[in-house]
Scaffold this active site. Structure first.
Site, PDB file in Angstrom:
ATOM      1  N   ASP A 200       0.803  -1.170   0.161  1.00  0.00           N
ATOM      2  CA  ASP A 200      -0.033   0.050   0.066  1.00  0.00           C
ATOM      3  C   ASP A 200       0.782   1.466   0.159  1.00  0.00           C
ATOM      4  O   ASP A 200       1.945   1.292   0.633  1.00  0.00           O
ATOM      5  CB  ASP A 200      -0.919   0.112   1.269  1.00  0.00           C
ATOM      6  CG  ASP A 200      -2.001   0.903   1.182  1.00  0.00           C
ATOM      7  OD1 ASP A 200      -2.714   0.984   0.522  1.00  0.00           O
ATOM      8  OD2 ASP A 200      -1.867   1.883   2.274  1.00  0.00           O
ATOM      9  N   GLU A 242       1.083  -0.279  -4.962  1.00  0.00           N
ATOM     10  CA  GLU A 242       0.266   0.781  -5.371  1.00  0.00           C
ATOM     11  C   GLU A 242       1.341   2.234  -5.496  1.00  0.00           C
ATOM     12  O   GLU A 242       1.808   2.540  -4.479  1.00  0.00           O
ATOM     13  CB  GLU A 242      -0.509   0.995  -4.355  1.00  0.00           C
ATOM     14  CG  GLU A 242      -1.719   1.981  -4.778  1.00  0.00           C
ATOM     15  CD  GLU A 242      -2.527   2.591  -3.586  1.00  0.00           C
ATOM     16  OE1 GLU A 242      -1.834   2.629  -2.284  1.00  0.00           O
ATOM     17  OE2 GLU A 242      -3.514   3.145  -3.838  1.00  0.00           O
TER      18      GLU A 242
HETATM   19  C1  NOJ Z   1      -4.615   3.051  -0.576  1.00  0.00           C
HETATM   20  C2  NOJ Z   1      -5.667   2.047  -0.298  1.00  0.00           C
HETATM   21  O1  NOJ Z   1      -6.031   1.504  -1.752  1.00  0.00           O
HETATM   22  C3  NOJ Z   1      -6.876   2.845   0.275  1.00  0.00           C
HETATM   23  O2  NOJ Z   1      -7.921   1.763   0.110  1.00  0.00           O
HETATM   24  C4  NOJ Z   1      -6.453   3.009   1.587  1.00  0.00           C
HETATM   25  O3  NOJ Z   1      -7.647   4.100   1.981  1.00  0.00           O
HETATM   26  C5  NOJ Z   1      -5.233   4.068   1.370  1.00  0.00           C
HETATM   27  N1  NOJ Z   1      -4.144   3.311   0.798  1.00  0.00           N
HETATM   28  C6  NOJ Z   1      -4.585   4.395   2.949  1.00  0.00           C
HETATM   29  O4  NOJ Z   1      -3.963   3.082   3.363  1.00  0.00           O
END
Ligand code: NOJ
Length: 548
Positions: A200, A242
């Site tokens: 993440d 991500e």
């Molecule tokens: C990205 C995630 O995809 C999202 O759902 C989340 O709220 C944020 N990062 C914080 O972890």
């Protein structure tokens, strides 16, 4: 076959709490998921990506962990998780989990200790400032829901940094103890048997935050360290990141400047995602062609993960303001469909007006463009959204298994989130059981499509290029080339039938033939008069190399 398993994978992502409830408490759980693995195997899924499974107050759906070494008791036990890995492995399905280590929940014992005691060993695990930082109101990820990135903590008497919500304090990655702990967390789950991680918020993990400076330096070496560590523990471990950043900065996430892929193996293709949605809105493939052209070359082993919908809003922030408005006008005309001024909080089926032909076209495009496809649960049956729920919850409703009460997700009277029970996408109308019995359903189409993709390894392992000749409006021709052979794809994003002349490719072909199409077409012949219906698609095997 590629030596890298993720190149030919089909990834399916889900929240355990909204997938299948086995103990009738209204919350999905690991035994429930185990009971549905056969469904995923039949669909053709080869890798399961689980959204956060750790104990958490779930103020951000688990992206706010309180313990990285356990599973949320509402989902079951670590034993259930080990059983899931075993059963999935028996069916040829790998499991990766979300690794959310940019921040923790403010209820995490580390933060509780850090805030309450200046001498706590965890004090320096977080990012503090004694004075109000000048960038307090900059860099918010959730505008409208999050007023600041620095918040004053009364207990500590200090300001703490949080890139996301104020209940998600950032860990201090400049601290070697934090880095060591992150590696320990990874090693723990690899030891249990996961095949890797969806990491993440990677651009923020490597941020070396300096109070007052909104553009902090980035430490890419930490990614090299994580990769090295993961690979020593499990040679084929996948790091899927991500990182929604400018195209020019993407390659650095894959590897250092000498061109070696020594960091992240696979990155979500946010750039393609935005352009795909723009192309669908315009019914014109030009934005996709631009995305293919603008994509930087990746180091060996680097791979894109393609997606149309994920668990967040469709993020249109990489489009120009004008392009964004175009997409909003078509797919998010109502302000309640939009989120954070940059995105759309809808599932794809309602965005496309429930038009199955168009949905199939869209998914055919996603699955044939370069990279590894990622599919979000429920998209395979064309699930809808519930805009009466706040924010991103609109697209996080329970899986619709059948027309039984609770959509076959749960027999409990109260559910973790309401099932969609009204409108065109209600579970009585859109569910797995009904589609299973209907050979023309979207679900059966997905099964056939994924099976055909398995016979088209060029997509995942090869190069992807747009065929650059004048074509009728709305039509995209692209090809995938690898040692195993060559595939040609035609997609008509518009409504008008067209005839395409790709005769110049005939010399490269060897008995070319359709392998997957929206309807039966005249044989491919010399490729000089290829018909394609409005919203039609044709997957043409051009050549198979015997020794490929
Ligand atoms: C990205 C995630 O995809 C999202 O759902 C989340 O709220 C944020 N990062 C914080 O972890």
């Amino acid at each position: 076959m590629s030596p890298r398993w993720y190149s030919e994978a089909v990834v399916y992502c889900l929240d355990v709490d909204t997938f299948a409830d086995s103990n009738t408490d209204g919350i999905g759980d690991l035994p429930g998921l185990i009971g549905r693995l056969d469904y995923l195997a039949r669909l053709g899924v080869t890798c399961l990506w689980l959204h956060p499974i750790h104990p958490s107050p779930r103020r951000d759906d688990g992206y706010d962990a309180t313990d990285f070494y356990n599973v949320d008791p509402r989902f079951g036990t670590l034993g259930d998780f080990a059983e899931l890995l075993h059963q999935a492995n028996n069916l040829g399905i790998r499991v990766i989990i979300d690794l959310v280590i940019n921040h923790v929940s403010d209820e995490h014992p580390w933060f509780q200790s850090a805030r309450s005691d200046p001498d706590s060993p965890y004090r320096d695990w977080f990012v503090w400032s004694e004075t109000e930082p000048a960038d307090r109101y900059q860099g918010m990820v959730f505008p409208g829901e999050q007023p600041e990135t620095w918040t004053f903590d009364e207990t500590a008497g200090l300001w703490y940094y949080h890139r996301f919500y104020d209940f998600q304090p950032d860990l201090n990655m400049a601290n070697p103890d934090v880095r060591a702990e992150v590696k320990k967390v990874m090693a723990f789950w690899l030891q249990l048997g996961v095949s890797g991680f969806r990491i993440d918020a990677v651009p923020f993990i490597i941020e070396l935050t300096v109070p007052g400076e909104s553009e902090s330096p980035k430490d890419f070496e930490f990614l090299t360290e994580l990769r090295e560590h993961a690979a020593w523990r499990r040679g084929d471990a996948l790091l899927l990141a991500e990182a929604n950043v400018e195209p020019a900065n993407l390659v650095t996430y894959f590897g250092d400047s000498n061109g070696s892929g020594n960091r992240i193996n696979m990155l979500f293709d946010f750039m393609l995602n935005g352009r795909l949605v723009l192309a669908l809105a315009r019914q014109d493939p030009e934005p996709i062609i631009e995305a293919l052209r603008d994509t930087p070359a990746l180091p060996r082993g680097g791979q894109w993960a393609t997606f149309l919908r994920n668990h967040d809003e469709i993020d249109l922030s990489r489009l120009t303001a004008e392009q964004r408005e175009e997409v909003f006008a078509v797919f998010g005309p109502d302000p309640e469909m939009r989120l954070y001024d940059r995105g759309i909080r809808r599932r794809l089926a309602p965005m496309l007006g429930g038009d199955e032909r168009r949905l199939k076209l869209a998914y055919s495009l996603q699955f044939t463009l370069r990279g590894t496809p990622v599919l979000r649960y429920g998209e395979e049956i064309g699930m809808g959204d519930d805009l009466s729920l706040p924010g991103r919850q609109a697209i996080r409703t329970p899986m619709q298994w059948s027309s039984a009460a609770g959509a076959g997700f749960s027999a409990a009277p109260e559910l973790v989130r309401p099932v969609i029970s009204r409108g065109n996408y209600r579970y009585h109308k859109v569910n797995v059981t009904d589609q299973r019995g209907d050979p023309d359903s979207l679900l059966i189409w997905f099964e056939r499509m994924i099976r055909t993709l398995r016979e088209s390894p060029e997509v995942g392992t090869g190069s992807c290029q747009h065929v650059d000749v004048p074509l009728p409006p709305g039509v995209l021709a692209h090809r995938a080339d690898a040692a195993s052979g060559c595939m040609l794809f035609l997609h008509n994003l518009g409504t008008q039938p067209a005839v395409v002349d790709l005769g110049h490719l005939a010399a490269e072909a060897d008995h070319p033939n359709d392998v997957f199409t929206d309807r039966e077409y005249e044989p491919v012949g010399k490729l000089d008069a290829l018909e394609i219906d409005g919203y039609g698609y044709r997957w043409i095997r051009m050549r198979r190399n015997p020794a490929g």
